[in-house]
Motif scaffolding. Sequence first.
Motif, PDB file in Angstrom:
ATOM      1  N   LEU A 155     -53.545  16.701  -8.397  1.00  0.00           N
ATOM      2  CA  LEU A 155     -52.745  17.869  -7.986  1.00  0.00           C
ATOM      3  C   LEU A 155     -51.537  18.024  -8.899  1.00  0.00           C
ATOM      4  O   LEU A 155     -51.201  19.134  -9.337  1.00  0.00           O
ATOM      5  N   VAL A 156     -50.906  16.897  -9.205  1.00  0.00           N
ATOM      6  CA  VAL A 156     -49.724  16.933 -10.069  1.00  0.00           C
ATOM      7  C   VAL A 156     -50.137  17.359 -11.484  1.00  0.00           C
ATOM      8  O   VAL A 156     -49.473  18.169 -12.127  1.00  0.00           O
ATOM      9  N   ALA A 157     -51.253  16.825 -11.951  1.00  0.00           N
ATOM     10  CA  ALA A 157     -51.741  17.182 -13.298  1.00  0.00           C
ATOM     11  C   ALA A 157     -52.033  18.685 -13.375  1.00  0.00           C
ATOM     12  O   ALA A 157     -51.735  19.334 -14.383  1.00  0.00           O
ATOM     13  N   ASP A 158     -52.567  19.245 -12.297  1.00  0.00           N
ATOM     14  CA  ASP A 158     -52.849  20.686 -12.303  1.00  0.00           C
ATOM     15  C   ASP A 158     -51.565  21.515 -12.332  1.00  0.00           C
ATOM     16  O   ASP A 158     -51.549  22.614 -12.897  1.00  0.00           O
ATOM     17  N   ARG A 159     -50.503  20.983 -11.758  1.00  0.00           N
ATOM     18  CA  ARG A 159     -49.217  21.712 -11.824  1.00  0.00           C
ATOM     19  C   ARG A 159     -48.692  21.727 -13.255  1.00  0.00           C
ATOM     20  O   ARG A 159     -48.049  22.685 -13.686  1.00  0.00           O
ATOM     21  N   VAL A 160     -48.976  20.682 -13.998  1.00  0.00           N
ATOM     22  CA  VAL A 160     -48.610  20.680 -15.425  1.00  0.00           C
ATOM     23  C   VAL A 160     -49.440  21.742 -16.147  1.00  0.00           C
ATOM     24  O   VAL A 160     -48.912  22.539 -16.934  1.00  0.00           O
ATOM     25  N   ARG A 161     -50.739  21.758 -15.862  1.00  0.00           N
ATOM     26  CA  ARG A 161     -51.619  22.760 -16.511  1.00  0.00           C
ATOM     27  C   ARG A 161     -51.173  24.187 -16.175  1.00  0.00           C
ATOM     28  O   ARG A 161     -51.281  25.091 -16.995  1.00  0.00           O
ATOM     29  N   ASP A 162     -50.651  24.368 -14.965  1.00  0.00           N
ATOM     30  CA  ASP A 162     -50.167  25.708 -14.578  1.00  0.00           C
ATOM     31  C   ASP A 162     -49.051  26.191 -15.507  1.00  0.00           C
ATOM     32  O   ASP A 162     -48.818  27.397 -15.629  1.00  0.00           O
TER      33      ASP A 162
END
Length: 213
Positions: free
Chosen positions: A134-141
């Motif tokens: 979830l945290v990694a996806d926030r970076v991708r966002d």
Amino acid sequence: MTIVITAFERSPDGGKGLARDTRVRWALEEVGQPYEVRLVSFRAMKEPAHLALHPFGQIPTYEEGGLALFETGAIVFHIAQHHAGLLPGDANARARAITWLFAALNTVEPPILELTTARLMEGDKSWAKERLPLVADRVRDRLKPLSARLDDAGWLDGDFSAGDLMMVSVLLRLRASGILDEYPNLAAYVARGEARPAYKRAFAAQLAVNTRP
Ligand code: GTB
């Protein structure tokens, strides 16, 4: 007037450019300002003399004559305002470069720091495996629109600026995660920043401190 910054006596990364004095050293190298470094131990950072310079007991700090600053955003902005080389002369282009400096610190850096915390400090928690993606996806966002905006340009808005210096500095911390490589133009952008002679001098100076006998 002599510029004095503070840095870790022993950086946890062995002086590989991840501690935040790197971005201040880099800015000073870009504008050709000599500087001295006062090294501080983790204990000294929490003692009154350093707390008078940095209320949160961190590095880096910046002293010049009677001026003492903390926060890398404020320090790099100060350097860029007072010396040619990091901000364009045109008023609108200057304002846009400053906007990128803030975007790096306020919009892109927070999820990257969160990812670092999740990987390094929370890896042993029972919920870590569920939270990390979830945290990694926030970076991708953040990286996806940044990558789209940069497109195939060399820098974010015309010539290299303090905004690029800060954005590259922020993105650098992602390398170990592998996420940066999902965005080849951002990986190339970071590599372009690291290839600048001023960055290389800053990196070498920080490494020298941490590899001394
Ligand atoms: N917002 C502040 C700024 O931009 O100046 C943040 C300053 C900050 O986090 N400083 C850190 C610090 O002093 C060093 S850079 N920490 C000690 C403390 O809080 O007690 C963070 C950092 C440290 C080490 C690595 N590393 O080795 O990989 C990477 C980043």
